[in-house]
Design an enzyme around this catalytic site. Structure first.
Site, PDB file in Angstrom:
ATOM      1  N   CYS A 251       0.806  -1.226   0.000  1.00 45.45           N
ATOM      2  CA  CYS A 251       0.000   0.000   0.000  1.00 45.45           C
ATOM      3  C   CYS A 251       0.835   1.270   0.000  1.00 45.45           C
ATOM      4  O   CYS A 251       0.309   2.352  -0.282  1.00 45.45           O
ATOM      5  CB  CYS A 251      -0.966   0.006   1.179  1.00 45.45           C
ATOM      6  N   LEU A 420       1.487   0.079   8.686  1.00 46.59           N
ATOM      7  CA  LEU A 420       1.994   1.444   8.700  1.00 46.59           C
ATOM      8  C   LEU A 420       0.910   2.388   9.202  1.00 46.59           C
ATOM      9  O   LEU A 420      -0.079   2.633   8.509  1.00 46.59           O
ATOM     10  CB  LEU A 420       2.451   1.859   7.297  1.00 46.59           C
TER      11      LEU A 420
END
Length: 491
Positions: A251, A420
């Site tokens: 991502c 993240l």
């Protein structure tokens, strides 16, 4: 078996796994740092040994990505993560400050619910289990149904190695009958202490709405700005390497490229030399219909697919050897597919007059999707880097590196992680690359160093005056004395 029966079985399975995890965590809480580290080392070694098998299983089951790149991700999760966390103090007293008379004790959160996506299934399991056990927690894995078998096998590899190293069996487990209801039970159950969620927007939102503390990750949509002072061939190489790595399933990978007018032609030539294909307006219109579904979500048919597979799906005639598809774009918005997250080798190309305009454009892109996640800049101008660092709504601004491997800490010195954080602007509880330190609490032991009289200081005269005559206002002389005393301390 009816759907209702499957839901009930899934819920009961979760309750059983949580009961076992609770008992196991009580045992783990008594382990020394050496015992915990021995378990983690054994899991790291076992996962690395099985990295190729697990990568092939993930590719075969999900149809996403490139198995050779998944080997790299498995190696990263098993080795790079472990090498970074192995020296961390995560058990017992983790820091002492004799001068200030404080010491800190690590306290495991308890049971972690690990939600696993289908895009990076095996590597994410390895990573989450390692950091959870390192922090002294049990973990129950909720697998994406489309990656069930490879996730179950990864848990098996880790669990067998952990048990052989002395870990309680119930500390690591996985749902084998995954349903929405079962995952809901896992997230909301009183025994679950923390949710570690990696996946789609709806799933992350559900985690934060569960009533259980959660660390969730929203979508990435990182723009990459190639500023005029950049080493253009190297910048293009970084972007191409990143966007083609595992067919763009990480991502943090680039979703759009922003260039200045002055360097646009040179950038485009370099992309073409590197295997990119610039779509005509007609071709771009055809492809954009396949990027998003009617409900605004990403079309899973293109996720992790090669350019050739996307060409077959869309009917586009793309030359052989093309690695990335690029469409020129000017628009930004929820209904503009090229401005959105595309976990596939597809990029948008935007053109601006200068870096200030690029700055505003990247903010616009991120505020529509991807706020709090990642942005990339290629430049030799440190002033521009600082300006972007001060203003961009991201948790990580990567400079002169690829987004995919830079964001996860493979090509940068960020904490190696496959979850993240996006910070408050991205609806997340943290902006960190998640590590063991996010999975334990700190009990601070603090000695008294001041008495009440010390805290009152010059105001002690007021207290004495009030005690002797509560209704009496302080005299002008007393006020003058207090002011003089305060001024004397300030000078």
């Amino acid at each position: 078996m009816t759907l209702a029966d499957k839901d009930l079985l899934s819920i009961q399975e979760v309750r059983d796994l949580l009961a076992e995890a609770e008992l196991a965590q009580k045992q783990l809480a008594t382990f020394s740092q050496e015992q915990i580290d021995a378990i983690c080392k054994a899991m790291s070694d076992a996962a690395y040994e099985q990295r190729i098998k697990l990568a092939k299983m993930a590719r075969d089951e999900t149809g996403f990505g490139i198995w050779q790149d998944k080997v790299v991700k498995n190696s990263f999760a098993a080795q790079a993560v472990w090498e970074t966390i192995k020296g961390m103090k995560t058990v017992g007293v983790i820091s002492e400050d004799p001068m200030n008379k404080i010491f800190d004790v690590a306290v495991p959160v308890g049971i972690v619910a690990g939600l696993i996506p289908s895009t990076n299934p095996t590597s994410t399991v390895i990573y989450k289990v390692l950091i959870a056990i390192k922090a002294g927690n049990s973990i129950v894995i909720s697998p994406h149904p489309n990656a069930l078998q490879c996730i179950v096998e990864t848990v098996k590899v880790l669990k067998e190695a952990a048990i052989a190293a002395g870990c309680p069996a119930g500390a690591i487990s996985v749902m084998q009958t995954p349903t929405i209801q079962g995952t809901g039970e896992l997230m909301k159950h009183r025994s679950t202490n923390l949710i570690l969620a990696t996946g789609g927007t709806a799933m992350v939102k559900a985690a934060y709405s569960s009533g259980t503390p959660a660390i969730g990750v929203g979508p990435g949509n990182g723009p990459a700005f190639i500023e005029r002072t950049a080493n253009i061939p190297l910048a293009v190489k970084h972007i191409m390497d990143s966007k083609t790595f595992d067919n763009g399933t990480i991502c943090a990978s680039e979703q759009s490229v922003i260039v200045e007018e002055v360097s646009k032609e040179k950038v485009m030539r370099e992309f073409k030399k590197s295997g990119a294909y610039f779509l005509s307006k007609e071709e771009a219109i055809i492809l954009e219909k396949f990027i998003m579904r009617a409900n605004g979500s990403m079309n899973p048919q293109i996720v992790g697919k090669s350019v050739q597979a996307i060409a077959e799906l869309t009917g586009l005639k793309i030359p052989k050897g093309i690695r990335v598809l690029i469409a020129e774009e000017e628009r930004v918005g929820a209904k503009i597919p090229y401005s959105r997250e595309k976990l596939a080798p597809i990029l948008a190309l935007y053109t601006t007059k200068d870096w200030e305009e690029a700055c505003h454009l990247s903010i616009d892109i991120l505020n529509h999707e991807g706020a709090g996640h990642t942005m990339i800049i290629h430049t030799e101008d440190q002033h521009v880097v600082k300006e972007f660092g001060l203003k961009k709504p991201v948790s990580r601004l990567l400079v002169n590196t690829g987004g995919a491997l830079g964001g996860i800490g493979a090509s940068t010195n960020l904490m190696p992680a496959l979850t993240l954080g996006c910070g408050a602007v991205g609806g997340s509880s943290t902006s960190d690359n998640i590590g063991p330190e996010n999975l334990f609490n700190i009990r601070r032991v603090a000695y008294g160093v001041r008495e009440l009289e010390d805290l009152r200081g010059v105001d002690s005269h007021l207290v004495e005056s009030t005690d002797s005559n509560p209704s009496q206002e302080p005299s002008d002389d007393l006020v003058s004395q207090i002011v003089e005393a305060v001024l004397a301390k300030m000078s």
